[in-house]
Design an enzyme around this catalytic site. Structure first.
Site, PDB file in Angstrom:
ATOM      1  N   ILE A 275      40.209  31.828  24.550  1.00  0.00           N
ATOM      2  CA  ILE A 275      38.962  31.502  24.998  1.00  0.00           C
ATOM      3  C   ILE A 275      37.645  32.089  24.338  1.00  0.00           C
ATOM      4  O   ILE A 275      37.572  33.297  24.462  1.00  0.00           O
ATOM      5  CB  ILE A 275      39.002  31.674  26.529  1.00  0.00           C
ATOM      6  CG1 ILE A 275      39.909  31.370  27.086  1.00  0.00           C
ATOM      7  CG2 ILE A 275      37.684  31.180  27.218  1.00  0.00           C
ATOM      8  CD1 ILE A 275      40.448  29.951  27.280  1.00  0.00           C
TER       9      ILE A 275
ATOM     10  N   GLU B   8      43.190  39.084  36.008  1.00  0.00           N
ATOM     11  CA  GLU B   8      44.112  39.764  36.715  1.00  0.00           C
ATOM     12  C   GLU B   8      43.361  40.380  38.049  1.00  0.00           C
ATOM     13  O   GLU B   8      42.270  39.915  38.254  1.00  0.00           O
ATOM     14  CB  GLU B   8      44.484  41.163  35.910  1.00  0.00           C
ATOM     15  CG  GLU B   8      43.287  41.910  35.655  1.00  0.00           C
ATOM     16  CD  GLU B   8      43.416  43.324  35.023  1.00  0.00           C
ATOM     17  OE1 GLU B   8      44.473  43.484  34.370  1.00  0.00           O
ATOM     18  OE2 GLU B   8      42.412  44.180  34.551  1.00  0.00           O
TER      19      GLU B   8
ATOM     20  N   GLU C  64      39.712  39.072  38.541  1.00  0.00           N
ATOM     21  CA  GLU C  64      38.928  38.882  37.329  1.00  0.00           C
ATOM     22  C   GLU C  64      39.441  37.664  36.343  1.00  0.00           C
ATOM     23  O   GLU C  64      40.293  37.100  36.683  1.00  0.00           O
ATOM     24  CB  GLU C  64      39.385  40.191  36.130  1.00  0.00           C
ATOM     25  CG  GLU C  64      38.948  41.495  37.057  1.00  0.00           C
ATOM     26  CD  GLU C  64      38.917  42.544  35.973  1.00  0.00           C
ATOM     27  OE1 GLU C  64      37.995  43.699  36.264  1.00  0.00           O
ATOM     28  OE2 GLU C  64      39.656  42.553  35.129  1.00  0.00           O
TER      29      GLU C  64
ATOM     30  N   GLY D  19      48.359  44.819  22.865  1.00  0.00           N
ATOM     31  CA  GLY D  19      47.501  44.149  21.954  1.00  0.00           C
ATOM     32  C   GLY D  19      48.546  44.207  20.418  1.00  0.00           C
ATOM     33  O   GLY D  19      47.845  43.513  19.412  1.00  0.00           O
TER      34      GLY D  19
ATOM     35  N   ARG E  81      41.698  47.499  44.185  1.00  0.00           N
ATOM     36  CA  ARG E  81      40.964  48.834  44.714  1.00  0.00           C
ATOM     37  C   ARG E  81      39.585  48.617  44.621  1.00  0.00           C
ATOM     38  O   ARG E  81      39.208  47.519  44.511  1.00  0.00           O
ATOM     39  CB  ARG E  81      41.402  49.908  43.522  1.00  0.00           C
ATOM     40  CG  ARG E  81      40.841  49.280  42.155  1.00  0.00           C
ATOM     41  CD  ARG E  81      40.879  50.250  41.017  1.00  0.00           C
ATOM     42  NE  ARG E  81      40.903  49.758  39.822  1.00  0.00           N
ATOM     43  CZ  ARG E  81      39.996  49.031  39.186  1.00  0.00           C
ATOM     44  NH1 ARG E  81      38.546  49.317  39.440  1.00  0.00           N
ATOM     45  NH2 ARG E  81      40.107  48.699  37.924  1.00  0.00           N
TER      46      ARG E  81
END
Lengths: 80, 456
Positions: free
Chosen positions: B204, B289, B275, B166, B293
Site C-alpha cells: 500500500i 493489528e 490500527e 522485516g 492496551r
C-alpha cells in the site's frame, strides 16, 4: 606493572555481549588494545559501543552484564 | 465498583496519567518503582511506593514474578499495566488474575489471540475487517505467486513465511521482476530459515496510519472515533491527531464499525486500538493489528470526546458495564499531540538523559501537557526518551494548529535537548498544515527541510 581503568563514557545499562546469546566482546583475562570494543551501554533504548581508551593485559570486569552504570564508572581494569 | 486500590506497574508519564485517573475515581495508588525511579513524579504522587528492583527494566518493570508479588503484597485489588513493558504480555495478565487481582485490560487469552499476527488477521477477516490483500498461506511456486500478484495488483511484497522482523522483504513492481526475485527470495529463505515458503502481500503505497479507539465490557462495545498517526520516524509515532482529516462521514462510519465488529468477535473487555493502513487515493483501509492496551496517543481522543479513557478502563476492570452507549460518544473539534522526547534533533535525534533545571508549561484554552517532569528532576538513562506529550484541542484543525504553535512556544524545558523544535517546524510546514502527509513523509522531510537549532 600498573593497573589502568576502562570507564563508561555514558550513564545507562552496560552489556558485555552484543546480544544475549553471543559470546562476550572480551573474555575475562583477555588482552585489550586501544579502540577495542569492550561492551555496550544502552542509553534510552539506544546502544552505544564502549571502546577502550587504554591498553593492557588480563582484563577484569568490575560490572556484571546488564548492570546499571554511571558516566565515568570503572567498568574493567587491565594491567599495563 | 469492586476496585479500591490500584497497583501501577509502569513508570513515566503514563504512570502519572493513571494516577490522575485513580484520584478521579477516589482510589488508593501504589506505585511500582525501580531503584532509579524512587524520586519520579509518579512515585511522589502515589500513596505508597514499592521498589521492584534495580534500574534495568529486565530486572524490574519486566520481571513478571517480582511485579506480581509486589502488587499482591501491597494489598491492591487491581494492576494497571500502562503501555510497553508487560502491558501486552498475556502471561502477566494471567499471573495477576491467578494472584487474586484484577488486570486492568483484556483477558490473557484475548491478549494472546490478538498478539499473534496470523491469528489476529484471521479474526479480523472473519469479522469482515478488510486486510491487506495477500496470500492466505505460504506460496511454494512462482506460478502461484504470479497468479496471485496479477489478482491483487503490483507492487507486491515478498517475504519469507518463516521469517520475521522485516528480514528478506523484497518489493517487486511487475511480473518480470517477480519472476527474477521469487527464486532468489525462496533460496535465501531456505538458507536463513530452513524453509523456502514465501508470502506475497500487496504494497500500500502512500498509506496513512489511522487507528480506531475501542472500549468494551465483554458484552457491549463502542468506538471513540479514529486517530491519524502518519508522522513517524523509524516507525515511531511523533505527532498524532484526532479525528483523521480528509475522511468523509460514510468512510469514517465504516472504518469505526469494522473495529467494533472485531471487538465484538473476541468479546473484548477494556480499552484497545485497531490500527489500519489507509490509502487516500482509493479510500480503502486495511487492518494492521490490534493493540490491547491504552496507547501513548490516547489523549487526542479524550480531548475530542470528553471521555476519560483511563478511568473508563479501570471501571470496566472493576466490573462496571460500559458507562455510555455509542450515540453518547460525540466528537467535537480537533486535537493534536506532539511527543516531546529527550532527543537532540541536531545530533540525529540522539537520546540523552539529564537534569531539568527549569520547566515552563504552557497554559491556555485547550492545552494539556502530560509529563513525567518536574523542575529539578534528573531524567534517568534507563528507559525510553518520552518526557511528555503536549496536547492541544481547538474547535477546528486550523485553530488547533494555531494554538499548538503558541503552546510549543510557551513550553520551555531547560537542562536537556528535546524534540520541541521539531514540532515547531512541523506545525509551520505547509504540507503538514494542508494534511498532505503519509507514513513516508517525515523521514525524507527531515533530510530535506529540517534544520535543527543548535543546542543552547
Amino acid at each position: 606493572m600498573s593497573t589502568l581503568d576502562l570507564v563508561s563514557p555514558l550513564p545507562g545499562t552496560f552489556y558485555r555481549r552484543p546480544s544475549p546469546d553471543s559470546p562476550p566482546f572480551k573474555d575475562d583475562g583477555e588482552a585489550v588494545a586501544v579502540g577495542d570494543v569492550i561492551g555496550l551501554v544502552e542509553v534510552m533504548k539506544n546502544f552505544q559501543e564502549v571502546t577502550a581508551e587504554v591498553a593492557g593485559d588480563g582484563v577484569r570486569f568490575l560490572v556484571e552484564d546488564a548492570e546499571a552504570v554511571m558516566a565515568g564508572q570503572v567498568l574493567a581494569q587491565v594491567d599495563a | 465498583m469492586s476496585i479500591a486500590s490500584v497497583f501501577i506497574a509502569n513508570r513515566g508519564e503514563i504512570a502519572v496519567r493513571i494516577n490522575r485517573a485513580c484520584r478521579e475515581l477516589g482510589l488508593r495508588v501504589v506505585q511500582a518503582a525501580s531503584a532509579a525511579d524512587l524520586d519520579s513524579l509518579a512515585a511522589r504522587l502515589a500513596d505508597e511506593v514499592v521498589e521492584i528492583g534495580p534500574p534495568p527494566a529486565a530486572k524490574s518493570y519486566l520481571d513478571i514474578e517480582r511485579v506480581v508479588a509486589a502488587a499482591r503484597d501491597s494489598g491492591c485489588d487491581a494492576v494497571h499495566p500502562g503501555y510497553g513493558f508487560l502491558a501486552e504480555n498475556a502471561d502477566f495478565a494471567d499471573a495477576v488474575v491467578a494472584a487474586g487481582m484484577r488486570f486492568i485490560g483484556p483477558s490473557g487469552d484475548a491478549i494472546r489471540l490478538l498478539g499473534d499476527k496470523v491469528e489476529a488477521r484471521r479474526v479480523a477477516q472473519a469479522a469482515g475487517v478488510p486486510v491487506v490483500p495477500g496470500s492466505d498461506g505460504r506460496l511454494d511456486t512462482l506460478e502461484e505467486a504470479t497468479a496471485l500478484a496479477a489478482q491483487i495488483g503490483y507492487p507486491v511484497m515478498i517475504k519469507a513465511a518463516a521469517g520475521g522482523g522485516g528480514r528478506g522483504i523484497r518489493i517487486v513492481h511487475d511480473a518480470a521482476e517477480l519472476a527474477r526475485q521469487f527464486p532468489q527470495a525462496s533460496g535465501e529463505a531456505r538458507a536463513a530459515f530452513g524453509d523456502g515458503g514465501l508470502y506475497v502481500e500487496k504494497v500500500i503505497e502512500h498509506a496513512r496510519h489511522v487507528e480506531v479507539q475501542l472500549l468494551g465490557d465483554g458484552e457491549r462495545f463502542v468506538h471513540c472515533y479514529e486517530r491519524e498517526c502518519s508522522l513517524q520516524r523509524r516507525r515511531q509515532k511523533v505527532w498524532e491527531e484526532a479525528p483523521a482529516f480528509g475522511l468523509d462521514q460514510a468512510l469514517r462510519e465504516r472504518l469505526c464499525a469494522s473495529a467494533v465488529a472485531l471487538a465484538a468477535a473476541v468479546h473484548y473487555r477494556g480499552a484497545g486500538t485497531v490500527e489500519y493502513l489507509y490509502d487516500p487515493r482509493t479510500h480503502e483501509f486495511y487492518f494492521i493489528e490490534v493493540n490491547t492496551r491504552i496507547q501513548v496517543e490516547h489523549p487526542v481522543t479524550e480531548m475530542i470526546t470528553g471521555i476519560d479513557l483511563v478511568a473508563t478502563m479501570i471501571r470496566i476492570a472493576g466490573g462496571e458495564p460500559l458507562p455510555f452507549a455509542q450515540d453518547q460518544v460525540r466528537p467535537a473539534g480537533h486535537a493534536i499531540e506532539c511527543r516531546i522526547n529527550a532527543e537532540d534533533p541536531a545530533r540525529n535525534f540522539m537520546p540523552g538523559p539529564g537534569t531539568v533545571t527549569a520547566l515552563t508549561v504552557p497554559q491556555g484554552e485547550g492545552v494539556r501537557f502530560d509529563t513525567l517532569l518536574y523542575a529539578g528532576y534528573a531524567v534517568p538513562p534507563f528507559y525510553d526518551s518520552l518526557l511528555g506529550k503536549l496536547i492541544v484541542h481547538g474547535p477546528d484543525r486550523d485553530t488547533c494548529l494555531e494554538r499548538l504553535r503558541d503552546a510549543l512556544a510557551g513550553l520551555d524545558i531547560v537542562g536537556l535537548a528535546t524534540t520541541r523544535g521539531l514540532h515547531e517546524a512541523l506545525a509551520r510546514d505547509a504540507d503538514v498544515i494542508a494534511g498532505r502527509t503519509d507514513t513516508r513523509f517525515l523521514e525524507p522531510w527531515l533530510a530535506r527541510e529540517f534544520v535543527p537549532a543548535a543546542a543552547p
